[in-house]
Each structure stands twice: as structure tokens, then as C-alpha cells.
Design a protein around this motif. Sequence first.
Motif, PDB file in Angstrom:
ATOM      1  N   LEU A  95       0.841  -1.083   0.122  1.00 19.74           N
ATOM      2  CA  LEU A  95       0.100   0.090   0.050  1.00 19.74           C
ATOM      3  C   LEU A  95       0.899   1.306  -0.086  1.00 19.74           C
ATOM      4  O   LEU A  95       0.461   2.096  -0.739  1.00 19.74           O
ATOM      5  CB  LEU A  95      -1.015  -0.097   1.191  1.00 19.74           C
ATOM      6  N   ALA A  96       1.870   1.167   0.706  1.00 17.64           N
ATOM      7  CA  ALA A  96       2.792   2.330   0.940  1.00 17.64           C
ATOM      8  C   ALA A  96       3.426   2.631  -0.619  1.00 17.64           C
ATOM      9  O   ALA A  96       3.657   3.836  -1.046  1.00 17.64           O
ATOM     10  CB  ALA A  96       3.925   2.275   1.715  1.00 17.64           C
ATOM     11  N   THR A  97       3.863   1.481  -1.147  1.00 13.48           N
ATOM     12  CA  THR A  97       4.440   1.697  -2.536  1.00 13.48           C
ATOM     13  C   THR A  97       3.254   2.395  -3.522  1.00 13.48           C
ATOM     14  O   THR A  97       3.847   3.385  -4.516  1.00 13.48           O
ATOM     15  CB  THR A  97       4.839   0.535  -3.071  1.00 13.48           C
ATOM     16  N   TYR A  98       2.338   1.813  -3.444  1.00  9.44           N
ATOM     17  CA  TYR A  98       1.221   2.513  -4.385  1.00  9.44           C
ATOM     18  C   TYR A  98       0.851   4.009  -3.844  1.00  9.44           C
ATOM     19  O   TYR A  98       0.865   4.649  -4.805  1.00  9.44           O
ATOM     20  CB  TYR A  98       0.034   1.673  -3.658  1.00  9.44           C
ATOM     21  N   ARG A  99       0.863   4.397  -2.577  1.00  7.05           N
ATOM     22  CA  ARG A  99       0.634   5.833  -2.207  1.00  7.05           C
ATOM     23  C   ARG A  99       2.004   6.622  -2.670  1.00  7.05           C
ATOM     24  O   ARG A  99       1.840   7.897  -3.192  1.00  7.05           O
ATOM     25  CB  ARG A  99       0.570   5.935  -0.763  1.00  7.05           C
ATOM     26  N   ILE A 100       3.167   6.063  -2.673  1.00  3.81           N
ATOM     27  CA  ILE A 100       4.221   6.634  -2.992  1.00  3.81           C
ATOM     28  C   ILE A 100       4.314   7.007  -4.606  1.00  3.81           C
ATOM     29  O   ILE A 100       4.493   8.196  -5.051  1.00  3.81           O
ATOM     30  CB  ILE A 100       5.597   5.947  -2.738  1.00  3.81           C
ATOM     31  N   ILE A 103       1.819   9.747  -5.443  1.00  2.00           N
ATOM     32  CA  ILE A 103       2.256  11.100  -5.209  1.00  2.00           C
ATOM     33  C   ILE A 103       3.393  11.648  -6.094  1.00  2.00           C
ATOM     34  O   ILE A 103       3.249  12.610  -6.768  1.00  2.00           O
ATOM     35  CB  ILE A 103       2.908  11.174  -3.640  1.00  2.00           C
ATOM     36  N   LEU A 104       4.319  10.645  -6.601  1.00  2.00           N
ATOM     37  CA  LEU A 104       5.398  10.943  -7.481  1.00  2.00           C
ATOM     38  C   LEU A 104       4.650  11.036  -9.160  1.00  2.00           C
ATOM     39  O   LEU A 104       4.977  11.867  -9.561  1.00  2.00           O
ATOM     40  CB  LEU A 104       6.384   9.908  -7.483  1.00  2.00           C
ATOM     41  N   TYR A 105       3.645  10.129  -9.343  1.00  2.00           N
ATOM     42  CA  TYR A 105       3.362  10.096 -10.919  1.00  2.00           C
ATOM     43  C   TYR A 105       1.649  10.150 -10.755  1.00  2.00           C
ATOM     44  O   TYR A 105       1.232  11.166 -10.890  1.00  2.00           O
ATOM     45  CB  TYR A 105       3.701   8.900 -11.246  1.00  2.00           C
ATOM     46  N   ASP A 106       1.158   9.247 -10.640  1.00  2.00           N
ATOM     47  CA  ASP A 106      -0.339   8.996 -10.700  1.00  2.00           C
ATOM     48  C   ASP A 106      -0.996   7.686  -9.979  1.00  2.00           C
ATOM     49  O   ASP A 106      -0.064   6.629  -9.732  1.00  2.00           O
ATOM     50  CB  ASP A 106      -0.985   9.221 -12.190  1.00  2.00           C
ATOM     51  N   LYS A 313      14.758  20.485 -12.879  1.00  2.00           N
ATOM     52  CA  LYS A 313      13.925  19.615 -12.002  1.00  2.00           C
ATOM     53  C   LYS A 313      14.021  18.162 -12.324  1.00  2.00           C
ATOM     54  O   LYS A 313      13.703  17.739 -13.540  1.00  2.00           O
ATOM     55  CB  LYS A 313      12.342  19.902 -12.148  1.00  2.00           C
ATOM     56  N   ALA A 314      13.976  17.204 -11.489  1.00  2.00           N
ATOM     57  CA  ALA A 314      13.942  15.903 -11.732  1.00  2.00           C
ATOM     58  C   ALA A 314      13.250  14.966 -10.480  1.00  2.00           C
ATOM     59  O   ALA A 314      13.267  15.406  -9.375  1.00  2.00           O
ATOM     60  CB  ALA A 314      15.276  15.485 -12.031  1.00  2.00           C
ATOM     61  N   GLU A 315      12.899  13.992 -10.894  1.00  2.00           N
ATOM     62  CA  GLU A 315      12.279  12.977  -9.894  1.00  2.00           C
ATOM     63  C   GLU A 315      13.678  11.880  -9.510  1.00  2.00           C
ATOM     64  O   GLU A 315      13.653  11.006 -10.377  1.00  2.00           O
ATOM     65  CB  GLU A 315      10.936  12.366 -10.363  1.00  2.00           C
ATOM     66  N   PHE A 316      14.251  12.191  -8.704  1.00  2.00           N
ATOM     67  CA  PHE A 316      15.340  11.498  -8.403  1.00  2.00           C
ATOM     68  C   PHE A 316      15.193  10.498  -6.824  1.00  2.00           C
ATOM     69  O   PHE A 316      16.188   9.803  -6.619  1.00  2.00           O
ATOM     70  CB  PHE A 316      16.400  12.381  -8.159  1.00  2.00           C
ATOM     71  N   LEU A 317      14.149  10.624  -6.275  1.00  2.00           N
ATOM     72  CA  LEU A 317      13.947   9.848  -5.107  1.00  2.00           C
ATOM     73  C   LEU A 317      14.073   8.385  -5.319  1.00  2.00           C
ATOM     74  O   LEU A 317      14.638   7.638  -4.681  1.00  2.00           O
ATOM     75  CB  LEU A 317      12.343  10.019  -4.706  1.00  2.00           C
ATOM     76  N   THR A 318      13.524   7.720  -6.659  1.00  2.00           N
ATOM     77  CA  THR A 318      13.700   6.193  -6.704  1.00  2.00           C
ATOM     78  C   THR A 318      15.061   5.871  -7.257  1.00  2.00           C
ATOM     79  O   THR A 318      15.529   4.985  -6.730  1.00  2.00           O
ATOM     80  CB  THR A 318      12.581   5.875  -7.699  1.00  2.00           C
ATOM     81  N   LEU A 319      15.674   6.658  -7.985  1.00  2.00           N
ATOM     82  CA  LEU A 319      17.049   6.437  -8.499  1.00  2.00           C
ATOM     83  C   LEU A 319      17.975   6.596  -7.285  1.00  2.00           C
ATOM     84  O   LEU A 319      18.685   5.705  -7.338  1.00  2.00           O
ATOM     85  CB  LEU A 319      17.477   7.401  -9.383  1.00  2.00           C
ATOM     86  N   GLY A 320      17.893   7.694  -6.413  1.00  2.00           N
ATOM     87  CA  GLY A 320      18.871   7.688  -5.320  1.00  2.00           C
ATOM     88  C   GLY A 320      18.534   6.734  -4.182  1.00  2.00           C
ATOM     89  O   GLY A 320      19.506   6.009  -3.560  1.00  2.00           O
ATOM     90  N   GLY A 321      17.173   6.254  -4.092  1.00  2.00           N
ATOM     91  CA  GLY A 321      16.848   5.596  -3.052  1.00  2.00           C
ATOM     92  C   GLY A 321      17.334   3.985  -3.527  1.00  2.00           C
ATOM     93  O   GLY A 321      17.686   3.152  -2.652  1.00  2.00           O
ATOM     94  N   LEU A 349       8.922   1.072  -8.563  1.00  4.41           N
ATOM     95  CA  LEU A 349       8.472   2.477  -8.949  1.00  4.41           C
ATOM     96  C   LEU A 349       8.935   3.071 -10.148  1.00  4.41           C
ATOM     97  O   LEU A 349       8.147   3.430 -11.209  1.00  4.41           O
ATOM     98  CB  LEU A 349       8.629   3.549  -7.862  1.00  4.41           C
ATOM     99  N   PHE A 350      10.271   2.781 -10.603  1.00  2.00           N
ATOM    100  CA  PHE A 350      10.621   3.325 -11.679  1.00  2.00           C
ATOM    101  C   PHE A 350      10.687   2.296 -13.101  1.00  2.00           C
ATOM    102  O   PHE A 350      10.340   2.656 -14.179  1.00  2.00           O
ATOM    103  CB  PHE A 350      12.229   3.727 -11.682  1.00  2.00           C
TER     104      PHE A 350
END
Length: 561
Positions: A95-100, A103-106, A313-321, A349-350
Motif C-alpha cells: 500500500l505504501a508503494t502504491y501511495r508513493i 504522489i510521484l506520478y499518478d 527539476k527531476a524525480e530522483f527519489l527512486t533513483l537515489g533510493g 516504482l521506476f
Amino acid sequence: MPQKLKDWGLLFLAAIVYLAGLQLDVMDVDSAQYASISREMAESGHYLHVFQRGSDYLDKPPLLFWAAATSFKLFGVHNWSFKLIPFIFAVISLLATYRIGRILYDAKTGRIASMILGTCQAYFLFTLDLRTDTLLTACSTIAIWQIMEFLYGENRRFNLISGFVFIGLAMVAKGPLGLMVPMLALGSHFLINRNWQDIFRKEWIGGLFITSLVLAPMVWGLYTQFDLHPEKAVMMPGPDGKQPRSDISGVHFYFWEQSFGRITGDNVWKDGSGPFFFVHTFLWAFMPWALLAIAAFFWKLHREIKSLLHSSKAEFLTLGGFLIPFLVLSTSQFKLPHYIFPLFPFAALFTAQMLREVLEGDKLWSKRGIYFASLLTLLAVFLLSLVLLFYVFPISGPATYIFPLLAVFSLVLLLRESPLKAIVRSLSLGAIAVNLVMNTHFYPLLLNYQMGSQMADKALALGARPDNTAFLNSFSFSFDFYMKAAIPIIGAATELGNEIRFVVTDAEGLNELKKSGREIVEKEELMTYPITNLSVDFLSPETRPKALKAAYLVELGPPSK
């Protein structure tokens, strides 16, 4: 039926497979060891000080022991009660992965990410052969979700508190890695995007205080059990077996030696796994999504670098994580496959993001590449499964038909559905089909070769009790667990007390017993194998007899007068 209900339905099927794994015997060595420690904790009531077979224990943080001991108190000592709370946490992490992802995408991308994570091989293993990494993965993922809700949602105060509570729980599950994973994921995203206001938020100070409160019971327990008693000689595991260590700091061991010490060399554990160990680990542990995830990683890296060049601007949360902890863990001098499992939510996620953008786009060559990788994966998974299920342990009964039908249906989905639905649903159903039969057929038969649990069944049937049973030249945590006690270990047959009636031993120990003068009333032989270290010799029916080792349960007569 709406698409999202079909997607959640597949996750429900995966959860059924997880539940089948809850019923299986705990596996030696690690899972059975943790189950035994938890049973001992529940029995003694000592939650702040951890003991193993009556001796001080320092190797792992206590969250798994606390969870399992609580479950044992509530429901009794069972296979499923040991795994129950980590299973619940693992489901919440989906569920947490779905919610992340939402928030990040849709919402749709989040849902696909949750399906990818819930059907990767690591998640099926989480509830089968339980490790501390199950709770680490779940707690760190939930922590990131809650902090992102704090940053971008509405319930700010609750989410902030909850996020740092789960960071604390992640640290109580596996040490500083529980802080490192969320920090690197969120921190790298903030730095890349120059979100200085997010980096220097005053709320983080309060959050760290909350995490400290969560850590306080464990730290106090470590301090009072070890730091206040430098005279203790604590048996610590190492490459050459357990060795006594005195003047040991439990707090230092937890915060440094057991984690960062594996990189600096302060920790004695070392192996020859090499820097690319986690690369081939990822290939099997993230199946059936591994090939797509590798492609998605490079697609994502290229996409975000391009975004930075054009918009800063970039979505680096998944790459960095994913990338930074992966590289850090690869420098460790001791590696085990499950160390990288907490990074899999980011890979899910990615990968979901790539599948959506490519398969719903107009680049035909990219779609064909994904189709080819998916078809290759399905064929490889099914071929391996056929070898395991029809050659290693030949299958019979209704499952003989269930597995091929599900496999064919998965391939049909790949060919008939729209591109995105085809890939996600066929690979998900394929993984579910394989693990359904594995959990209901392969693993139950494999566990027949586990010495501890099988020997405990025989011992209990013959009337063995903890006070009249001993190990000689043998040992098993799972035997302890199913006997519900720490069974004494003797070094020689001459040490047998008058009260010992049953002995678990090997061929050498059996010869000792024959020479000891005690009458052997009954002897049970069991051909065994260390089932978590599978080899080609064991898996092949032709060479399996040579890979097995005999274990014996000996019932002795009364000592001669």
C-alpha cells in the motif's frame, strides 16, 4: 470489471500465496534461529535483553523478536504466528508503494508499482524464509510514504510523526540501514532539485527526536545488558564460528560495527562475494521483473538527466533510493542476497513509470523490446519451474493441471491484452502461478530433508521432552523451536546424564553411543540436507543420495547399574 479491481485482484492472489508460505515450517538456519529466540523471549518475558539458549545475544536488533514474541503470547507458538506480524507489515508496504507512486506520478503508476513489488520473488520469500529484512523493507517504505504525505499531503503533523516512528522501527529492525535508505532516497531527491527548504526544515529536528524515542528502549536494553557489564564474555558469531568477546559495547556494536564496520573492516565477517554480487542477486530476486527493471533504470537515468538539463527539476527519489544504497552495500566485505531487498520498492516504482510511458507511447521499437524481454522472462521462469516441479520433485494430483493452465493463460494474456495490461498481468500471474505450486508442492517436499523440524516430529511422537533429550555432534535451531526449549548439547557420549533418554546425533555420534554401554532401544534414521543452500547435486534426483547426510534419533535404555 474495472481495471483497478483486476489489478488489486492479482495482488489478492499473491497474498493467498504468501499465506500458504506462513504455514510452512521455519527454515534453518536464520529463520529458525530467530523463531527460537522469539519463543525464548515470550517465555521469559525479557524484552529489553535478548537471549539465545540462555546466553546473551547481540547479533541482530530486536524488532523481529519483539513482534514474534508478542504474536506467540497472543496466539501460541506456531509457524504462522511467527511470521504473522512481518506478513502484515509486508502487505502494508505494498500500500505504501502504491501511495508513493500516486504522489510521484499518478494512481495507475502506483498501482502497477505495487503489483510489480508484490509479485517479485523477494516478496514471496519474505513470508516463507523470514529474515529481519522483511520488517526493514516494510518500515523504511512506510516511512518514506508518510514523510512524502507530510511534504505533499494534508495530515502534516500525523504524517511527520508516523514517518519518523517508522524510521525508528526500521532501525530497530536492522540497524542504521533503516535510516540510511529513507535519508538517501529523500535527500538525493532534495539535493538534485536544490530543494533547500526541504533539506533544512526545522521539523526534521523534531522528527529525529521522535526516532530517538523509538530507539530508546532498544538502546537502554543494549546498554544495561552489555555496556554496564564489560566483564561479560559474549559469544559472537564470525567466519570461524562463535568466539567469546569481552569488554563489548552493545551500543557501539549496533550503531557502527554491525553495519558500517562491514565496510571499514571493523566487523570480522568477510567473504569472497565480490563487488558484483548484488547484480546477479537482483536478476533472480526481482524476477520476473528483473530484465524490465534493468532497462527501466537506464531509461530513468537518461530521462532525469535530460530533465535536469532542460528544467532543473527531476524525480530522483527512486533513483537515489535504489542506486546509492546499492553501491554502498556492494562495498561491504560480507554480503547476503536479502541485504538489497529494501531497495526493491524503488525498482518497482521506476519500472512501473517506464512501462506506462513506453507502452502507452508511440515508440514501436521500445514496445517490441519490452514484449521480447517479457516473453523471454516468462519462458525462462516456466522452464525453470518445469525442471523444479517435474524433475527435481515430480508433481502429481490437481496441481499437475493448475500450473500448466496458469502458465498458458499468462502467455495468452501477453498476446491478447493491450500492451500495458498484457505485460503487467501476464508477468504477475506467471509469478503467482510459479510460487503457488512452489509453496504448496516444492517447499513442503524440500522441508522433508530439514533435520531439525523433521527430527522434532519423530522425537515428540516417541515421547521425547526437553529434559530427557540432547544433541551429540549435531545441532539445529528448528529442533529447538519445535521442541519449545533449548535442547542441551553434549560433547561426548561419556557426558550423558542418567536423565537423557533421547539423543540427536550423526554417524560418528551413533558409533560413540554404541560404545558407551547404554542400550540402544530404538534408532530413527533421517537423510538430511541444509535446504537453504541448494546445490546441483541435491536438486538432481540421480545425485541426490550422495548429497544427503544421515542424522539419527536414538532412544537409549536406562544406564546400567
